[in-house]
Design a protein around this motif. Sequence first.
Motif, PDB file in Angstrom:
ATOM      1  N   LEU A   1       0.916  19.407  -8.798  1.00 27.40           N
ATOM      2  CA  LEU A   1       0.450  18.200  -9.321  1.00 27.40           C
ATOM      3  C   LEU A   1       0.466  17.246  -8.160  1.00 27.40           C
ATOM      4  CD1 LEU A   1      -0.240  15.813 -11.666  1.00 27.40           C
ATOM      5  CD2 LEU A   1       2.575  15.513 -11.501  1.00 27.40           C
ATOM      6  N   SER A   2      -0.713  16.435  -7.959  1.00 26.48           N
ATOM      7  CA  SER A   2      -0.746  15.255  -6.921  1.00 26.48           C
ATOM      8  C   SER A   2      -1.386  14.096  -7.429  1.00 26.48           C
ATOM      9  CB  SER A   2      -1.730  15.851  -5.746  1.00 26.48           C
ATOM     10  OG  SER A   2      -2.723  16.418  -5.881  1.00 26.48           O
ATOM     11  N   LEU A   3      -1.019  13.092  -6.771  1.00 22.39           N
ATOM     12  CA  LEU A   3      -1.841  11.726  -7.268  1.00 22.39           C
ATOM     13  C   LEU A   3      -2.201  10.961  -6.190  1.00 22.39           C
ATOM     14  CD1 LEU A   3       0.841  10.452 -10.167  1.00 22.39           C
ATOM     15  CD2 LEU A   3      -1.414  11.361 -10.400  1.00 22.39           C
TER      16      LEU A   3
ATOM     17  N   HIS B   1       0.953  -1.225   0.139  1.00 25.52           N
ATOM     18  CA  HIS B   1      -0.095   0.095  -0.087  1.00 25.52           C
ATOM     19  C   HIS B   1       0.841   1.161   0.199  1.00 25.52           C
ATOM     20  CE1 HIS B   1       0.321   1.996   3.941  1.00 25.52           C
ATOM     21  NE2 HIS B   1       0.246   0.747   4.463  1.00 25.52           N
ATOM     22  N   THR B   2       0.244   2.217  -0.184  1.00 27.96           N
ATOM     23  CA  THR B   2       1.117   3.677  -0.334  1.00 27.96           C
ATOM     24  C   THR B   2       0.169   4.899   0.101  1.00 27.96           C
ATOM     25  OG1 THR B   2       2.539   4.897  -1.537  1.00 27.96           O
ATOM     26  CG2 THR B   2       0.709   4.065  -2.890  1.00 27.96           C
ATOM     27  N   PHE B   3       0.520   6.105  -0.074  1.00 32.87           N
ATOM     28  CA  PHE B   3      -0.286   7.179   0.408  1.00 32.87           C
ATOM     29  C   PHE B   3      -0.385   8.386  -0.728  1.00 32.87           C
ATOM     30  CE2 PHE B   3       1.949   5.197   3.741  1.00 32.87           C
ATOM     31  CZ  PHE B   3       1.044   5.210   4.745  1.00 32.87           C
ATOM     32  N   ASP B   4      -1.497   8.792  -0.907  1.00 35.43           N
ATOM     33  CA  ASP B   4      -1.567  10.218  -1.594  1.00 35.43           C
ATOM     34  C   ASP B   4      -0.407  10.905  -1.713  1.00 35.43           C
ATOM     35  OD1 ASP B   4      -4.184   9.097  -1.987  1.00 35.43           O
ATOM     36  OD2 ASP B   4      -5.060  11.018  -1.289  1.00 35.43           O
ATOM     37  N   LEU B   5       0.147  11.540  -2.714  1.00 34.60           N
ATOM     38  CA  LEU B   5       1.349  12.439  -2.833  1.00 34.60           C
ATOM     39  C   LEU B   5       1.368  13.388  -3.679  1.00 34.60           C
ATOM     40  CD1 LEU B   5       4.495  11.914  -1.588  1.00 34.60           C
ATOM     41  CD2 LEU B   5       4.844  10.815  -3.874  1.00 34.60           C
TER      42      LEU B   5
END
Length: 200
Positions: free
Chosen positions: A161-163, A151-155
């Motif tokens: 720009l964000s993903l 898993h990861t986190f919004d960045l």
Amino acid sequence: MTQNAIEIAADSALLVIDVQKGFDDASFWGKRNNPAAEGNIAALMDAWRETGRPVVLVRHASRPGSVLAPDQPGHAFKDFVEERRGKEALLVTKAVNSAFYGTPDLAEWLTASGIRQLVVAGIQTNMCVETTARMAGNLGYEVLVPLDATHTFDLAGPGGLSLTADALADATAVNLQGGGFARVVTTAELLDAAPAVHTP
């Protein structure tokens, strides 16, 4: 066996990357994805131990001020990992994204053990998991990445720009398999394939 069937070597090593308590701090990391990650990692650890395959635990030691710093409670493995650790698991400590730049030397241990296939799971999908998988691919290992065991986190990035975490995970899947670094699979596929080579 079909062309796309997964074959798990008898000595395939499961790399469990940075599954540490500090990643539970939403105020530090932000919004995460894939709440099923921990359950899938636990299932893989159980399967690898039950079939006698090697498990490598990787732990990140961040700079002071981070929730992953060695003097912080968040440096510790999450309870489900610690409970499954076992004396046989290799522990690698690192301070950068790749598990190949840690102590003890992972590549040296893999070479000494004759291991050529790696399954890479853990946290974060697009950071330490992807970096370790890319480097493993570059070093000539056969690499399998069960994306649903990460898993990861919004960045946020440059220029506003964000993903989202899901978008980053999708990008990792494309980068790894599309770029020829690794094969992206599911936990279920690995669990189905893992016992096969240990059947007399």
